[in-house]
Design a protein around this motif. Structure first.
Motif, PDB file in Angstrom:
ATOM      1  N   MET A 184       0.810  -1.211   0.000  1.00  0.00           N
ATOM      2  CA  MET A 184       0.000   0.000   0.000  1.00  0.00           C
ATOM      3  C   MET A 184       0.844   1.261   0.000  1.00  0.00           C
ATOM      4  O   MET A 184       0.382   2.325  -0.348  1.00  0.00           O
ATOM      5  CB  MET A 184      -0.911   0.030   1.221  1.00  0.00           C
ATOM      6  N   SER A 185       2.097   1.178   0.444  1.00  0.00           N
ATOM      7  CA  SER A 185       2.905   2.367   0.530  1.00  0.00           C
ATOM      8  C   SER A 185       4.312   2.079   0.045  1.00  0.00           C
ATOM      9  O   SER A 185       4.677   0.957  -0.248  1.00  0.00           O
ATOM     10  CB  SER A 185       2.957   2.874   1.975  1.00  0.00           C
ATOM     11  N   GLN A 211       7.239  -7.185   6.551  1.00  0.00           N
ATOM     12  CA  GLN A 211       6.551  -6.335   5.586  1.00  0.00           C
ATOM     13  C   GLN A 211       5.115  -6.795   5.359  1.00  0.00           C
ATOM     14  O   GLN A 211       4.182  -5.981   5.319  1.00  0.00           O
ATOM     15  CB  GLN A 211       7.307  -6.312   4.254  1.00  0.00           C
ATOM     16  N   THR A 212       4.926  -8.103   5.244  1.00  0.00           N
ATOM     17  CA  THR A 212       3.575  -8.634   5.025  1.00  0.00           C
ATOM     18  C   THR A 212       2.656  -8.264   6.184  1.00  0.00           C
ATOM     19  O   THR A 212       1.522  -7.803   5.982  1.00  0.00           O
ATOM     20  CB  THR A 212       3.617 -10.157   4.850  1.00  0.00           C
ATOM     21  N   LYS A 213       3.141  -8.456   7.412  1.00  0.00           N
ATOM     22  CA  LYS A 213       2.307  -8.154   8.580  1.00  0.00           C
ATOM     23  C   LYS A 213       2.031  -6.654   8.682  1.00  0.00           C
ATOM     24  O   LYS A 213       0.914  -6.232   9.002  1.00  0.00           O
ATOM     25  CB  LYS A 213       2.981  -8.667   9.858  1.00  0.00           C
ATOM     26  N   HIS A 214       3.023  -5.839   8.417  1.00  0.00           N
ATOM     27  CA  HIS A 214       2.810  -4.386   8.478  1.00  0.00           C
ATOM     28  C   HIS A 214       1.806  -3.941   7.413  1.00  0.00           C
ATOM     29  O   HIS A 214       0.955  -3.081   7.669  1.00  0.00           O
ATOM     30  CB  HIS A 214       4.146  -3.658   8.281  1.00  0.00           C
ATOM     31  N   MET A 215       1.909  -4.515   6.236  1.00  0.00           N
ATOM     32  CA  MET A 215       0.974  -4.176   5.164  1.00  0.00           C
ATOM     33  C   MET A 215      -0.435  -4.606   5.540  1.00  0.00           C
ATOM     34  O   MET A 215      -1.401  -3.875   5.291  1.00  0.00           O
ATOM     35  CB  MET A 215       1.392  -4.845   3.853  1.00  0.00           C
ATOM     36  N   GLU A 216      -0.568  -5.775   6.167  1.00  0.00           N
ATOM     37  CA  GLU A 216      -1.885  -6.251   6.589  1.00  0.00           C
ATOM     38  C   GLU A 216      -2.477  -5.347   7.672  1.00  0.00           C
ATOM     39  O   GLU A 216      -3.682  -5.078   7.683  1.00  0.00           O
ATOM     40  CB  GLU A 216      -1.776  -7.696   7.075  1.00  0.00           C
ATOM     41  N   ILE A 217      -1.631  -4.870   8.580  1.00  0.00           N
ATOM     42  CA  ILE A 217      -2.096  -3.942   9.617  1.00  0.00           C
ATOM     43  C   ILE A 217      -2.565  -2.639   8.977  1.00  0.00           C
ATOM     44  O   ILE A 217      -3.640  -2.117   9.303  1.00  0.00           O
ATOM     45  CB  ILE A 217      -0.965  -3.664  10.632  1.00  0.00           C
ATOM     46  N   THR A 267      -3.629  -2.222   5.968  1.00  0.00           N
ATOM     47  CA  THR A 267      -4.853  -2.503   5.223  1.00  0.00           C
ATOM     48  C   THR A 267      -6.061  -2.544   6.155  1.00  0.00           C
ATOM     49  O   THR A 267      -7.141  -2.026   5.823  1.00  0.00           O
ATOM     50  CB  THR A 267      -4.728  -3.838   4.467  1.00  0.00           C
ATOM     51  N   TRP A 268      -5.890  -3.131   7.341  1.00  0.00           N
ATOM     52  CA  TRP A 268      -6.994  -3.186   8.309  1.00  0.00           C
ATOM     53  C   TRP A 268      -7.395  -1.775   8.715  1.00  0.00           C
ATOM     54  O   TRP A 268      -8.593  -1.464   8.795  1.00  0.00           O
ATOM     55  CB  TRP A 268      -6.583  -3.997   9.537  1.00  0.00           C
ATOM     56  N   ILE A 326      -5.789   7.879   7.258  1.00  0.00           N
ATOM     57  CA  ILE A 326      -5.124   7.540   8.523  1.00  0.00           C
ATOM     58  C   ILE A 326      -4.156   6.388   8.310  1.00  0.00           C
ATOM     59  O   ILE A 326      -3.032   6.401   8.831  1.00  0.00           O
ATOM     60  CB  ILE A 326      -6.177   7.211   9.598  1.00  0.00           C
ATOM     61  N   ALA A 327      -4.562   5.391   7.552  1.00  0.00           N
ATOM     62  CA  ALA A 327      -3.688   4.249   7.285  1.00  0.00           C
ATOM     63  C   ALA A 327      -2.404   4.679   6.590  1.00  0.00           C
ATOM     64  O   ALA A 327      -1.311   4.217   6.918  1.00  0.00           O
ATOM     65  CB  ALA A 327      -4.421   3.211   6.444  1.00  0.00           C
ATOM     66  N   ASP A 328      -2.521   5.572   5.619  1.00  0.00           N
ATOM     67  CA  ASP A 328      -1.358   6.026   4.865  1.00  0.00           C
ATOM     68  C   ASP A 328      -0.382   6.794   5.746  1.00  0.00           C
ATOM     69  O   ASP A 328       0.829   6.793   5.483  1.00  0.00           O
ATOM     70  CB  ASP A 328      -1.786   6.909   3.699  1.00  0.00           C
ATOM     71  N   ASN A 329      -0.902   7.461   6.784  1.00  0.00           N
ATOM     72  CA  ASN A 329      -0.059   8.293   7.640  1.00  0.00           C
ATOM     73  C   ASN A 329       0.370   7.613   8.930  1.00  0.00           C
ATOM     74  O   ASN A 329       1.259   8.114   9.631  1.00  0.00           O
ATOM     75  CB  ASN A 329      -0.787   9.596   7.983  1.00  0.00           C
TER      76      ASN A 329
END
Length: 257
Positions: free
Chosen positions: A1-2, A189-195, A197-198, A207-210
């Motif tokens: 996502m980022s 990275q996978t877990k951070h991306m999943e967090i 995304t949630w 908020i997710a992007d920041n």
């Protein structure tokens, strides 16, 4: 996502846990104050979390580029809670950062998701910045429940947040804390991306992007650079490695990411 083109300010925390003395903090402060000094508060946020007894020594000895916070707070604002320190007291002492939900507090002190959520609420009311920890145990990971557990813990925290600008999420797989084991950069990275995304799906995409999501679990100077290269890893919550001069090398990895 980022990606690393994002504008999130990197964050590095040092959780000293139940370690330290006046003499060791004085010695550590010299190691954490190299010349030339490598960063300012404009570059990134660096926070150390000593024991409550040693907060004053850390504030006194460390250069102003470091922030000092507390490792935990009381579930209540005040009252008959012998041995506890409230979020309001932490703020009154002039501190701005707090850890809640660390796996050791969850496992050894019985901090349930609901109790962690209440601490987040108290911290928000006091005006503190919060580093909220989530993560799965080895048994949960092996049972294929890592994501379920992280989402459950995250949901409880999210329900108490009133200002997402004052939240850092620390993903700490319990099986990697103090064990010498570390999640691979790809796993982190996978877990951070999943967090992220949630948060995007359940709060807002903005908020997710920041939101800053940092990794914890046997972070050392030898593995921090490859972890820091991951697009959704925004820094670290460091344990044992924050008690020596190698902590500066970990900080530097965030400066060049």
């Amino acid at each position: 996502m980022s990606s690393k083109t994002h504008s999130r300010k990197y964050w590095v925390g040092g959780n000293w846990k139940c370690n330290g003395s006046l003499s060791s903090i004085a010695a550590l402060s010299e190691a954490l104050n190299p010349s030339p000094f490598p960063f300012t508060k404009d570059d990134l946020d660096v926070v150390v979390f000593p024991t409550a007894l040693h907060v004053h020594a850390a504030v006194e000895k460390l250069p102003g580029a470091y922030n000092v916070g507390c490792q935990d707070c009381c579930v209540a604002a005040k009252g008959a809670f012998t041995g506890d320190i409230s979020a309001d007291m932490i703020k009154d002492f002039g501190l701005n950062w707090l850890i809640v939900g660390h796996s050791e507090c969850r496992a050894k002190r019985g901090d349930s998701d609901e109790k962690v959520a209440e601490k987040v609420k108290r911290a928000m009311e006091a005006g503190l910045n919060v580093t909220a920890c989530i993560g799965e145990t080895l048994e949960q990971q092996q049972a294929g429940k890592a994501l379920e557990i992280c989402y459950q813990q995250l949901k409880a925290i999210a329900n108490s947040v009133t200002d997402w600008n004052r939240i850092v999420i620390a993903y700490e797989p319990v099986w990697a804390i103090g064990t010498g084991k570390v999640a691979t950069p790809e796993y982190a990275q996978t877990k951070h991306m999943e967090i992220r995304t949630w948060i995007s799906d359940n709060v807002t995409k903005e908020i997710a992007d920041n939101l800053r999501i940092v990794y914890g679990g046997s972070v050392t100077p030898s593995n921090c650079e490859t972890l820091m290269q991951q697009p959704d890893v925004d820094g670290f919550l460091v344990g044992g490695a924050s008690l020596n001069a190698g902590f500066v090398d970990i900080i530097k990895s965030a400066l060049v990411a």
